[in-house]
Motif scaffolding. Structure first.
Motif, PDB file in Angstrom:
ATOM      1  N   ASP A  12       0.819  -1.219   0.000  1.00 15.55           N
ATOM      2  CA  ASP A  12       0.000   0.000   0.000  1.00 15.55           C
ATOM      3  C   ASP A  12       0.850   1.266   0.000  1.00 15.55           C
ATOM      4  N   SER A  13       2.051   1.165   0.559  1.00 17.81           N
ATOM      5  CA  SER A  13       2.893   2.357   0.701  1.00 17.81           C
ATOM      6  C   SER A  13       3.799   2.602  -0.499  1.00 17.81           C
ATOM      7  N   LEU A  14       3.660   1.804  -1.551  1.00 20.22           N
ATOM      8  CA  LEU A  14       4.557   1.899  -2.699  1.00 20.22           C
ATOM      9  C   LEU A  14       3.963   2.731  -3.819  1.00 20.22           C
ATOM     10  N   ASP A  15       4.848   3.437  -4.552  1.00 18.38           N
ATOM     11  CA  ASP A  15       4.383   4.130  -5.753  1.00 18.38           C
ATOM     12  C   ASP A  15       4.247   3.096  -6.885  1.00 18.38           C
ATOM     13  N   GLU A  16       3.823   3.530  -8.048  1.00 15.44           N
ATOM     14  CA  GLU A  16       3.548   2.596  -9.151  1.00 15.44           C
ATOM     15  C   GLU A  16       4.782   1.775  -9.541  1.00 15.44           C
ATOM     16  N   ASN A  17       5.928   2.439  -9.675  1.00 15.88           N
ATOM     17  CA  ASN A  17       7.143   1.738 -10.080  1.00 15.88           C
ATOM     18  C   ASN A  17       7.577   0.742  -9.007  1.00 15.88           C
ATOM     19  N   GLN A  18       7.530   1.150  -7.757  1.00 12.01           N
ATOM     20  CA  GLN A  18       7.890   0.267  -6.651  1.00 12.01           C
ATOM     21  C   GLN A  18       6.925  -0.921  -6.584  1.00 12.01           C
ATOM     22  N   TYR A  19       5.644  -0.640  -6.788  1.00  7.85           N
ATOM     23  CA  TYR A  19       4.651  -1.709  -6.765  1.00  7.85           C
ATOM     24  C   TYR A  19       4.907  -2.701  -7.891  1.00  7.85           C
ATOM     25  N   ARG A  20       5.281  -2.190  -9.058  1.00  9.78           N
ATOM     26  CA  ARG A  20       5.580  -3.062 -10.205  1.00  9.78           C
ATOM     27  C   ARG A  20       6.697  -4.033  -9.848  1.00  9.78           C
ATOM     28  N   VAL A  21       7.764  -3.512  -9.249  1.00 14.18           N
ATOM     29  CA  VAL A  21       8.887  -4.368  -8.856  1.00 14.18           C
ATOM     30  C   VAL A  21       8.458  -5.358  -7.773  1.00 14.18           C
ATOM     31  N   ALA A  22       7.700  -4.890  -6.799  1.00 16.10           N
ATOM     32  CA  ALA A  22       7.243  -5.757  -5.705  1.00 16.10           C
ATOM     33  C   ALA A  22       6.327  -6.868  -6.230  1.00 16.10           C
ATOM     34  N   ALA A  23       5.451  -6.542  -7.167  1.00 14.07           N
ATOM     35  CA  ALA A  23       4.555  -7.545  -7.738  1.00 14.07           C
ATOM     36  C   ALA A  23       5.355  -8.581  -8.521  1.00 14.07           C
ATOM     37  N   THR A  24       6.376  -8.128  -9.227  1.00 17.60           N
ATOM     38  CA  THR A  24       7.250  -9.049  -9.948  1.00 17.60           C
ATOM     39  C   THR A  24       7.977  -9.953  -8.966  1.00 17.60           C
ATOM     40  N   MET A  25       8.469  -9.358  -7.860  1.00 18.76           N
ATOM     41  CA  MET A  25       9.137 -10.158  -6.826  1.00 18.76           C
ATOM     42  C   MET A  25       8.201 -11.222  -6.280  1.00 18.76           C
ATOM     43  N   GLN A  26       6.962 -10.843  -6.032  1.00 17.18           N
ATOM     44  CA  GLN A  26       5.988 -11.787  -5.490  1.00 17.18           C
ATOM     45  C   GLN A  26       5.756 -12.933  -6.479  1.00 17.18           C
ATOM     46  N   HIS A  27       5.648 -12.601  -7.751  1.00 16.14           N
ATOM     47  CA  HIS A  27       5.451 -13.612  -8.793  1.00 16.14           C
ATOM     48  C   HIS A  27       6.664 -14.551  -8.859  1.00 16.14           C
ATOM     49  N   LEU A  28       7.865 -13.980  -8.813  1.00 12.37           N
ATOM     50  CA  LEU A  28       9.087 -14.784  -8.847  1.00 12.37           C
ATOM     51  C   LEU A  28       9.203 -15.668  -7.606  1.00 12.37           C
ATOM     52  N   GLN A  29       8.811 -15.139  -6.452  1.00 11.87           N
ATOM     53  CA  GLN A  29       8.850 -15.931  -5.226  1.00 11.87           C
ATOM     54  C   GLN A  29       7.947 -17.153  -5.349  1.00 11.87           C
ATOM     55  N   ASN A  30       6.802 -16.962  -5.971  1.00 11.21           N
ATOM     56  CA  ASN A  30       5.891 -18.079  -6.224  1.00 11.21           C
ATOM     57  C   ASN A  30       6.579 -19.150  -7.063  1.00 11.21           C
ATOM     58  N   GLN A  31       7.249 -18.721  -8.119  1.00 10.07           N
ATOM     59  CA  GLN A  31       7.962 -19.659  -8.992  1.00 10.07           C
ATOM     60  C   GLN A  31       9.081 -20.363  -8.234  1.00 10.07           C
ATOM     61  N   ILE A  32       9.798 -19.627  -7.398  1.00 10.92           N
ATOM     62  CA  ILE A  32      10.883 -20.208  -6.602  1.00 10.92           C
ATOM     63  C   ILE A  32      10.334 -21.292  -5.689  1.00 10.92           C
ATOM     64  N   GLU A  33       9.220 -21.005  -5.028  1.00 11.88           N
ATOM     65  CA  GLU A  33       8.619 -21.979  -4.120  1.00 11.88           C
ATOM     66  C   GLU A  33       8.173 -23.233  -4.855  1.00 11.88           C
ATOM     67  N   GLN A  34       7.724 -23.076  -6.097  1.00 19.32           N
ATOM     68  CA  GLN A  34       7.309 -24.230  -6.886  1.00 19.32           C
ATOM     69  C   GLN A  34       8.509 -25.049  -7.351  1.00 19.32           C
ATOM     70  N   LEU A  35       9.639 -24.385  -7.614  1.00 13.29           N
ATOM     71  CA  LEU A  35      10.836 -25.083  -8.090  1.00 13.29           C
ATOM     72  C   LEU A  35      11.674 -25.692  -6.972  1.00 13.29           C
TER      73      LEU A  35
END
Length: 96
Positions: free
Chosen positions: A41-64
């Motif tokens: 909630d405290s992130l601007d658009e660019n920061q949120y974009r990076v954080a959302a990508t991190m979250q997606h990558l973390q999901n992939q890491i957990e699956q691998l």
């Protein structure tokens, strides 16, 4: 190095598009390396974009992770068998 950075940015954008296709600006916490927890909630658009990508990558890491663990176990077993064969062959590397 420049091309790799551009490729990473492109992959990040693709990952974000996939993420945004299923998740519209949600609230989630991000664990930072220094131990702090940041809310999306405290992130601007660019920061949120990076954080959302991190979250997606973390999901992939957990699956691998289980596959990586299985790979490491198989590799260790192979290395042990390789050492066993080497010991059986002796120091000259030829069958006795």
């Amino acid at each position: 190095m420049e091309n790799k950075n551009e490729e990473n940015k492109r992959e990040d954008q693709e990952s974000l598009e996939q993420t945004q296709g299923t998740i519209q600006k949600q609230t989630f916490d991000i664990n930072m390396p220094d131990g702090n927890v940041v809310s999306s909630d405290s992130l601007d658009e660019n920061q949120y974009r990076v954080a959302a990508t991190m979250q997606h990558l973390q999901n992939q890491i957990e699956q691998l992770a289980p596959q990586v663990q299985e790979f490491e176990l198989k590799r260790d077993h192979f290395n042990l068998k390789q050492k066993e064969l080497q010991d059986l062959l002796g120091s000259n590397g030829k069958p006795n």
